[in-house]
Scaffold this motif. Sequence first.
Motif, short mmCIF file in Angstrom:
data_model
loop_
_atom_site.label_atom_id
_atom_site.label_comp_id
_atom_site.label_asym_id
_atom_site.label_seq_id
_atom_site.Cartn_x
_atom_site.Cartn_y
_atom_site.Cartn_z
N PHE A 140 -2.63 5.83 -5.58
CA PHE A 140 -2.72 6.90 -6.56
C PHE A 140 -1.56 6.76 -7.53
O PHE A 140 -0.54 6.15 -7.25
N LEU A 141 -1.71 7.35 -8.69
CA LEU A 141 -0.68 7.21 -9.73
C LEU A 141 0.58 7.99 -9.40
O LEU A 141 1.64 7.72 -9.95
N GLY A 142 0.49 8.97 -8.55
CA GLY A 142 1.67 9.75 -8.22
C GLY A 142 1.44 10.54 -6.96
O GLY A 142 0.33 10.68 -6.47
N ALA A 143 2.53 11.05 -6.39
CA ALA A 143 2.45 11.86 -5.18
C ALA A 143 3.41 13.02 -5.33
O ALA A 143 4.56 12.84 -5.77
N THR A 144 2.95 14.20 -5.00
CA THR A 144 3.76 15.41 -5.10
C THR A 144 4.06 15.93 -3.71
O THR A 144 3.17 16.05 -2.87
N TYR A 145 5.32 16.24 -3.46
CA TYR A 145 5.76 16.77 -2.19
C TYR A 145 6.40 18.13 -2.41
O TYR A 145 6.90 18.44 -3.50
N GLN A 146 6.40 18.94 -1.36
CA GLN A 146 7.07 20.23 -1.38
C GLN A 146 8.11 20.28 -0.29
O GLN A 146 7.89 19.80 0.82
N ASP A 152 0.82 -1.21 0.00
CA ASP A 152 0.00 0.00 0.00
C ASP A 152 0.86 1.25 0.00
O ASP A 152 0.42 2.32 -0.41
N GLN A 153 2.12 1.13 0.47
CA GLN A 153 3.02 2.27 0.48
C GLN A 153 4.43 1.82 0.12
O GLN A 153 4.85 0.72 0.48
N ILE A 154 5.13 2.65 -0.61
CA ILE A 154 6.51 2.40 -0.99
C ILE A 154 7.37 3.50 -0.40
O ILE A 154 7.06 4.68 -0.52
N GLY A 155 8.45 3.12 0.29
CA GLY A 155 9.35 4.09 0.87
C GLY A 155 10.27 4.70 -0.15
O GLY A 155 10.90 3.98 -0.94
N PHE A 185 6.83 12.00 -7.07
CA PHE A 185 7.08 10.56 -7.19
C PHE A 185 5.96 9.94 -8.00
O PHE A 185 4.79 10.25 -7.81
N SER A 186 6.31 9.05 -8.90
CA SER A 186 5.31 8.24 -9.58
C SER A 186 5.36 6.85 -8.96
O SER A 186 6.42 6.33 -8.66
N THR A 187 4.21 6.27 -8.75
CA THR A 187 4.15 4.97 -8.11
C THR A 187 4.03 3.87 -9.17
O THR A 187 3.62 4.12 -10.30
N LEU A 188 4.40 2.68 -8.77
CA LEU A 188 4.42 1.55 -9.68
C LEU A 188 3.60 0.43 -9.08
O LEU A 188 4.03 -0.23 -8.12
N VAL A 224 10.25 8.01 2.87
CA VAL A 224 9.05 8.82 2.69
C VAL A 224 7.98 7.94 2.07
O VAL A 224 8.17 7.36 0.99
N LYS A 225 6.85 7.80 2.73
CA LYS A 225 5.82 6.88 2.30
C LYS A 225 5.03 7.46 1.12
O LYS A 225 4.46 8.53 1.22
N VAL A 226 5.03 6.73 0.02
CA VAL A 226 4.27 7.11 -1.16
C VAL A 226 3.11 6.14 -1.29
O VAL A 226 3.32 4.92 -1.38
N ASP A 227 1.91 6.64 -1.30
CA ASP A 227 0.71 5.82 -1.35
C ASP A 227 0.53 5.27 -2.76
O ASP A 227 0.44 6.02 -3.73
#
Length: 989
Positions: A467-473, A418-421, A493-496, A461-464
Amino acid sequence: MSYLISNTELSPDTNYLPSVNAIAQPQTAASLSPASSNPAVIKPSAPENLPPQYSPINKTSTPTATIKSSVSQTSDSEKQQFAPVVAPPESFAPEASLSHPVKLSDDSEIPFAPVIAPPESFTPEASLSHRVQLSNSSLQTSLEEKTKARSEPPSIKAPISEELQVFPVGLDVDQRPSIKSVLMRGREDGMQAINFEQWLIPYEAVVRALQLNVTTLDDGQLEVRAPGLVTRINPQKLTNDPQLGLVFSVAQLQTLLGVTAKFDISDYAVRLERPWLLKATQVIAPPEPIVELAGLPEVPAPGLTLTAVEQKLNVSGSASGASNYQGDFAAVGTALGGSWFVRVNQPQFQNPTAWQVAEAQFLRQTNQADYVIGSQAPFWLSQGTGDYWGLTTIQRWGFQPPKIVGGGLSPNQRMQSDQIGRVITGEAAPGTLVRLTQGIGDRIIAEVLVDSSGIYRFNDVKVDTRFLGATYQLLLYPQGRLTETPEIRNVTFSTLPGQLPAGASALVVSGGFRRQFAEANSVIGEFADFRGGVAQRWGLSPDLTVGLGGVYDQSFRGLAEIFYQPQNLPLKVALSALSGDRWDINTNVTFDISPQINTRFTSDRYKSRFDFDWRMSPWLTLLGGVDSKEGGFGGVQIAHNRKNSFTFARMTFNTQSHLRWNLLHRWGQLELNSNGNEIASTSELAYYVSPKKFTHQGNALFLGYETSNIFTQSDRLATLGWRYRSPQRSLNGNYLWEAQLAYGIGSLGSGVIATLGTNILPGLLLRGRYQGISTTSNEPSFGLELVSSLDLQRGIKPHPSRQANNLRTQGGIWIQPFFDRNGNGKRDPNEPIYLDQPNLLFTINNQPLQSFAPTIQNDGALIYLSPGKYRLDLDPAGFPANWQTAIEALAVDVVAGSYTPVMLPMIRSFTRSGVVTDSRGKPIPGARVEAIELNSGQKRFSVTNGAGVYYLQGLQQGNYKIEVNGQPVNTENLQLQDTSASFQELNLQ
C-alpha cells in the motif's frame, strides 16, 4: 499466627479441602476423642508453614463440623496435627483463664463451624501450652441462652478488640470465588467490617486472585500486567506484615491497582472488582504463530497438470457493417514445481491461421529466488518495440518479496521487500502505558510502559509496501490505567516501492530476444536482437537502498537506482536512470512541507510533472502544479460526509483551457455521478428503490447525459431508463443478474438502449447490449460478450471464480473430507463429502479457515494460497458425531498453477466410559485408564475424576486391552467393529 485444635486420631479419610466460600459441605461430622484417651490441645501454627484451607459458614446457619484435606499438599504427619480453626462461644469471655481444664462427656459431639476466627483475646503473645477441656453442658447452656436472647440460630463469634487480628476469609473476584480461604488482618463486629480500608491482604493472594503477571525490573520496581492493567509498583510502598508477609491494604488496592473491594459478612468473603473488565477493551494482537511442520505427514503438490482453460469471445456489429468476432484463449497448469501459462490472441476467431501466441511463460517462485522462462517484462526501461522473451532469475538475501495475485511476474516488484521496518518514538510521562494500533482499529500491535527516561520507542514496526502508506495510532494511558481516556497520537508512514531493509540485497540476471510478427499469419513470431542485463540492489541502511547494473539493449547502457526515505524527514526519493545516447530517467520525489501541504515531482521519458495539495480544512483541498506537456494547472477538491449524504468533487483547469472534473454526490437514495474532460463527459442521476443505500443493488431509475467532442463539438445524448442488479453475486464478484432498459434522445437521433447479463451458470458469463443510438453514430449496434472457464484438475466442470489468470502466481489446497465407510482410505462413489462446518473443521497455519476466504462446493473446500508449505490441522470440534480422521495434522505443499488435493477419510469413532472401583467397590480417583490396540500399539488414556469416572474417546476399530495404572484389568479384550455401539458404558474393577 493461627490457632488450631490438634487431634492425633483424626480419620485418615477426612477431606480437608472446602469446595466453596463460606459454605460447609454436607459430610459426616468429625467426633473428638474422649478427654481421658486423647484430650484436645490448642496450640499455635505459623500460617506461612501451612495456610488454612477453610472458609467460615454463613453465620445464620446451624454450625456443623467439617474437616477437609488436600492430599497433594499436606503430608500424613501434618494431617494429624491440624484441625479446623474454632472460635470459642461468646460466653467464653476474654478474661477467662485457660489454665483450667473443661471436661467433655464421653458420648457427645460438639457441633462447631469450621474456620471461624479465633477470639480476639487470643493474642500471639499468649501462652497456649495448657490443655483445654470443654464440657458439653456448659457449651450447650451458653448457646441456648444466646439463642433465646437474640431469637436467632446459635452462632460462635469472637469478641471484638480494638486491634486488627489475623483470621481466614474467602477472596472473590468479579462475583466469583477465587481463593476459598486466605489469612487476612482485619476486624469485624458480626455485622460489618471495621476500618475496612486498613485491612491487610497478602500480596501473593492478590496476585493469584487477580491473575497478575509480575516482573521485577532492574530498578527494583514491580511491573504488574493483567488483561486490563499495566502499571508499576514500588514494593517499598507495601507493608511487610510479621505474620502475613508482603501485603496490600484495601486502600492500596484502589490507589495502586484501581481495584475496588468490599466485605460480604454473609459469605464471609472479601470481594474484589476489576473495573477494566466492566467495559470493552482493545485486543492485544498475539505474536505471529509459529508454524511447526517437522514430523508431520507431507502431501506433495502435483507434478504436471492442466488446471484450467478459459475462452473469451466478443461479437460486435452494426446495421450496415458485418459482425466482428474476437477471442482470447488462456490455459494454466503446473510443471516442475512452478506454473505454466499460455495465452492466445484471436483477432479473427473464425480464422485459426490468424491466431497469435500472446504469452507463454513458465514461472517458479520461492521466498529466496524466482525463475521465469518465456515472455516477460524486462527489469530495465526498454526502448525497443516488440515483446521480450528470455530467461530471468532473481536471487534474494535477507527479505521476502510481496506476494503476487494475478498476472505475470514483475521483476522490480520481486526485488523489493514486502515489509519495511520503521521506528516510532516519542516522549510521555513516566508510568504512561503506550499502545500501538494500526489505523483506527482496536487491535493492539505492541505496547510499552514508559520508564523514568520519559521516552517510548517501538522498533521495527512493519509497514506493508503493498500500500502507498500506513497509518498508526498511539494510545497513551496515564499511569497505565486502561479505564482512563487515552491521549491519541497519529503516526503516518509512506512506503517507498523498491526499498530493502538494512543488510538485505537482491540480484537479477536476464537474457533473451526481442519478438516481432513480420507476417500476419505467424503464430509464434520471429526472435532477434539479443538483450539482457545484470543488476543488484543493496539495503545500505534503514533509509537508503541503492542499485547498480549494466544492460545491453541495442547498445551498452549503465543502470543506477536510488531509494531514499529518511525517518526524520517527510521525504521520499525513488530514482532510476538508464544511460546511453538518450538518458531514460524515472523520478518520483514526494515531500510533505507540513501535515496539510504535500508536494510531488514525477518524471519519465514522456513528461515531467509537479503537484502540490494544500488541505485547508477537513473537507477542502486546494490543488496546483505544472506539467511539461500541458503547462500550469490549479483546482479544488471537496470531500464532505454526513449521516445521510456524501460528496466528493475534484476539478482542475490548466493554461490550455482544459477543464477536467470528477463528481460523486449521494443524498439518501439519490446518487449523482459525473466525469468529464476536454474530449467527452458522462453524467447520471439515479434513484435506488432498494432501501440499502449505496449498494447499487435492486431496482433503480436513472437519467443520463453524455457528450462527445471526438468528431464534432455538439454530439449529445440524454437517456431515461430503468436498471436492475441482483443482490446475489457469483464467486468472482459479478452480479448473477443485471438488466437495463432505456430510451435515448440525442443530436444524432433517438432509439432504445438495452443490456442483459447473467452469471447464473457457474463458470459462464454472458452479457449482451443493444444500442439504437449513441453520441458517435445513429446506426443501431450490438455487442455480445461470452466468457467460459473450465476446471480440468477437479474434473471437467465450470470454474466458478474464473481465476485462471490468478493461478499464474497462486496455487491452492483442495480439501475433501469424506465418510470412509468401508475403511479403504479411498473415496468411493457412495461415500459423500462432509463440509457442514468447514470453519470448525480446519485451520491453516494456526489461522481459522474463514480468514483465507475459502470456496465451499459440493466436491470440497478450495483455498487459494501463495506457493509454499502449509500446516493443515483438523479440529475435532467440526467432526460429525461418532466420526474422526486417522490423522490430526498435515504438511501440504502448494505450487502455483494448480491445487494440491488433500483427501481426508473420516472413520468411525468409539467412546467407552465407566467407573473404576477397587475390590470393595469404592471408586478410585486419579487412576490412569489406558486402551492399547494390540496390532498397531496405538494408545488412548484417561484419568479418573473424584468419582472414579474415566472417559476414553477417539477409539478406532480394533482389538484393545485395557490397563489401569499399568495393570491389566480382569476383563476380556475390547473388540471394536463396524457394528459396535459408538458409545457404551464399561465399568472396570
